[in-house]
Design a protein around this motif. Structure first.
Motif, PDB file in Angstrom:
ATOM      1  N   ASP A   6       7.510 -13.252 -23.835  1.00 26.56           N
ATOM      2  CA  ASP A   6       6.114 -12.902 -23.569  1.00 26.56           C
ATOM      3  C   ASP A   6       5.639 -13.498 -22.246  1.00 26.56           C
ATOM      4  O   ASP A   6       4.892 -12.855 -21.483  1.00 26.56           O
ATOM      5  CB  ASP A   6       5.226 -13.383 -24.714  1.00 26.56           C
ATOM      6  CG  ASP A   6       5.402 -12.546 -25.965  1.00 26.56           C
ATOM      7  OD1 ASP A   6       4.990 -13.010 -27.044  1.00 26.56           O
ATOM      8  OD2 ASP A   6       5.934 -11.420 -25.856  1.00 26.56           O
ATOM      9  N   GLU A   7       6.059 -14.727 -21.966  1.00 27.21           N
ATOM     10  CA  GLU A   7       5.673 -15.370 -20.710  1.00 27.21           C
ATOM     11  C   GLU A   7       6.305 -14.649 -19.524  1.00 27.21           C
ATOM     12  O   GLU A   7       5.659 -14.420 -18.494  1.00 27.21           O
ATOM     13  CB  GLU A   7       6.080 -16.836 -20.741  1.00 27.21           C
ATOM     14  CG  GLU A   7       5.256 -17.676 -21.723  1.00 27.21           C
ATOM     15  CD  GLU A   7       5.859 -19.040 -21.995  1.00 27.21           C
ATOM     16  OE1 GLU A   7       7.041 -19.241 -21.626  1.00 27.21           O
ATOM     17  OE2 GLU A   7       5.167 -19.901 -22.583  1.00 27.21           O
ATOM     18  N   ALA A  33      -6.608 -16.046 -21.584  1.00 28.97           N
ATOM     19  CA  ALA A  33      -5.324 -16.241 -22.277  1.00 28.97           C
ATOM     20  C   ALA A  33      -4.160 -15.966 -21.336  1.00 28.97           C
ATOM     21  O   ALA A  33      -3.143 -16.682 -21.332  1.00 28.97           O
ATOM     22  CB  ALA A  33      -5.249 -15.339 -23.501  1.00 28.97           C
ATOM     23  N   ARG A  36      -3.822 -18.859 -18.941  1.00 28.45           N
ATOM     24  CA  ARG A  36      -3.218 -20.034 -19.584  1.00 28.45           C
ATOM     25  C   ARG A  36      -1.717 -19.822 -19.768  1.00 28.45           C
ATOM     26  O   ARG A  36      -0.920 -20.760 -19.607  1.00 28.45           O
ATOM     27  CB  ARG A  36      -3.883 -20.285 -20.935  1.00 28.45           C
ATOM     28  CG  ARG A  36      -5.282 -20.871 -20.848  1.00 28.45           C
ATOM     29  CD  ARG A  36      -5.715 -21.455 -22.190  1.00 28.45           C
ATOM     30  NE  ARG A  36      -5.696 -20.443 -23.256  1.00 28.45           N
ATOM     31  CZ  ARG A  36      -6.730 -19.652 -23.571  1.00 28.45           C
ATOM     32  NH1 ARG A  36      -7.863 -19.749 -22.846  1.00 28.45           N
ATOM     33  NH2 ARG A  36      -6.650 -18.783 -24.542  1.00 28.45           N
ATOM     34  N   THR A  37      -1.310 -18.605 -20.098  1.00 28.44           N
ATOM     35  CA  THR A  37       0.111 -18.318 -20.293  1.00 28.44           C
ATOM     36  C   THR A  37       0.879 -18.500 -18.989  1.00 28.44           C
ATOM     37  O   THR A  37       1.969 -19.080 -18.968  1.00 28.44           O
ATOM     38  CB  THR A  37       0.304 -16.882 -20.811  1.00 28.44           C
ATOM     39  OG1 THR A  37      -0.346 -16.743 -22.078  1.00 28.44           O
ATOM     40  CG2 THR A  37       1.782 -16.543 -20.964  1.00 28.44           C
ATOM     41  N   ARG A  40       1.145 -22.159 -18.262  1.00 28.05           N
ATOM     42  CA  ARG A  40       2.129 -22.779 -19.170  1.00 28.05           C
ATOM     43  C   ARG A  40       3.555 -22.498 -18.700  1.00 28.05           C
ATOM     44  O   ARG A  40       4.423 -23.380 -18.745  1.00 28.05           O
ATOM     45  CB  ARG A  40       1.917 -22.259 -20.582  1.00 28.05           C
ATOM     46  CG  ARG A  40       2.841 -22.917 -21.614  1.00 28.05           C
ATOM     47  CD  ARG A  40       2.431 -22.559 -23.041  1.00 28.05           C
ATOM     48  NE  ARG A  40       2.538 -21.123 -23.296  1.00 28.05           N
ATOM     49  CZ  ARG A  40       1.499 -20.334 -23.525  1.00 28.05           C
ATOM     50  NH1 ARG A  40       0.256 -20.833 -23.497  1.00 28.05           N
ATOM     51  NH2 ARG A  40       1.667 -19.047 -23.767  1.00 28.05           N
TER      52      ARG A  40
END
Length: 303
Positions: A6-7, A33, A36-37, A40
């Motif tokens: 997903d990232e 979101a 943030r992804t 991350r």
């Protein structure tokens, strides 16, 4: 692996679409979101992938290198998923099937041409074991079992039933005469009984004594293999009790004749396809089981 698919997908989408907001919309995420992804992912990789300004995003050298690898990984995953999806429409691969010899010879083998015509990409491996086997130990995908099931770890699908009858050949009857009562049948001086060495439960025939008790025979010739008993009966060696799936043609041709037709109880053996429980049944197993169910429904063993 620390990085998730997903990232990777978000990162590639941001690059392709040119903004985090556009990527978030495409992937049905909120902008926060998505942001943030991406942060991350950079934290996991301990590097900056994109230089962000208020007007545009640009790849860093590290980001360009990671983008190439991420695209390759995502392409491989997509290809694998497409291949699995294609198998559902055109199942392929090796399918290992196990059944007792009589059922394999009389019920499965005649259906192989039709199955192969419908599913030419499936490679069949047909094995015969007379007893119950461990599917994993014998690397078996699906087994055909007759009678009651005991292993609760298996998924079972009922395919058909097959009636059992007492039979003898015309040659045997011409020599010994046809028994009219269970007492005559069990008279060892008059008749030879063919039965199973195991399981002994198969030596309970679908008849009753005058007192109402089931007839449990004491065989004069024994074998664990029903096909062996069938051939003994065909050669006039004795009286046998077998399932319709292996004697249908013999009865139709007159090679074996049913005895005690009116007194025979309606006893049917249930035939199941069994395989280990899992979340997604392999398409090659599903299509084989479906095919058997279809043919057995159209052409049942017992009338």
């Amino acid at each position: 692996m620390k990085t998730t698919l997903d990232e990777m997908q978000l990162f590639v989408s941001v690059v392709d679409l040119g903004s985090i907001s556009a990527a978030a919309e495409q992937l049905e995420l909120t902008v926060s979101a998505a942001s943030r992804t991406l942060t991350r992912l950079e934290h996991k990789l301990d590097t900056t992938l994109l230089n962000r300004t208020t007007r545009r995003l640009t790849l860093t050298d590290e980001g360009a290198s990671f983008l190439e690898q991420a695209r390759s990984i995502l392409d491989s995953v997509n290809a694998a998923e497409e291949q699995m999806a294609a198998r559902k429409h055109a199942p392929a691969g090796r399918l290992r099937v196990d059944a007792a010899t009589p059922f394999m010879l009389h019920a499965i083998v005649p259906l192989i041409p039709g199955f192969r015509e419908r599913y030419p990409d499936i490679e069949l491996e047909l094995n015969s074991n007379e007893g119950i086997i461990d599917l994993i130990e014998h690397r078996t995908d699906v087994a055909l079992r007759i009678g009651a099931l005991k292993d609760s770890t298996l998924h079972a699908r009922k395919l058909a039933t097959s009636r059992v009858r007492v039979l003898a050949s015309p040659a045997y009857l011409a020599k010994h005469g046809a028994p009219r009562t269970t007492a005559q049948l069990l008279n060892a001086e008059r008749h030879v009984l063919l039965g199973f060495s195991k399981p002994e439960s198969l030596n309970e025939w679908p008849l009753r004594h005058p007192d109402g008790e089931p007839v449990q025979i004491q065989p004069h010739i024994l074998s664990p293999n029903g096909e062996t008993l069938r051939h003994l009966a065909l050669s006039g060696q004795g009286i046998v009790c077998l399932s319709d799936f292996m004697t249908r043609e013999d009865r139709a041709s007159g090679a074996l004749v049913q005895l005690f037709a009116r007194q025979t109880l309606e006893v049917r053996q249930t035939i199941h396809a069994v395989y280990y429980r899992n979340t997604a049944l392999a398409s090659r197993i599903a299509c084989f089981v479906d095919y058997l169910a279809e043919v057995f429904r159209e052409k049942p063993f017992s009338g």
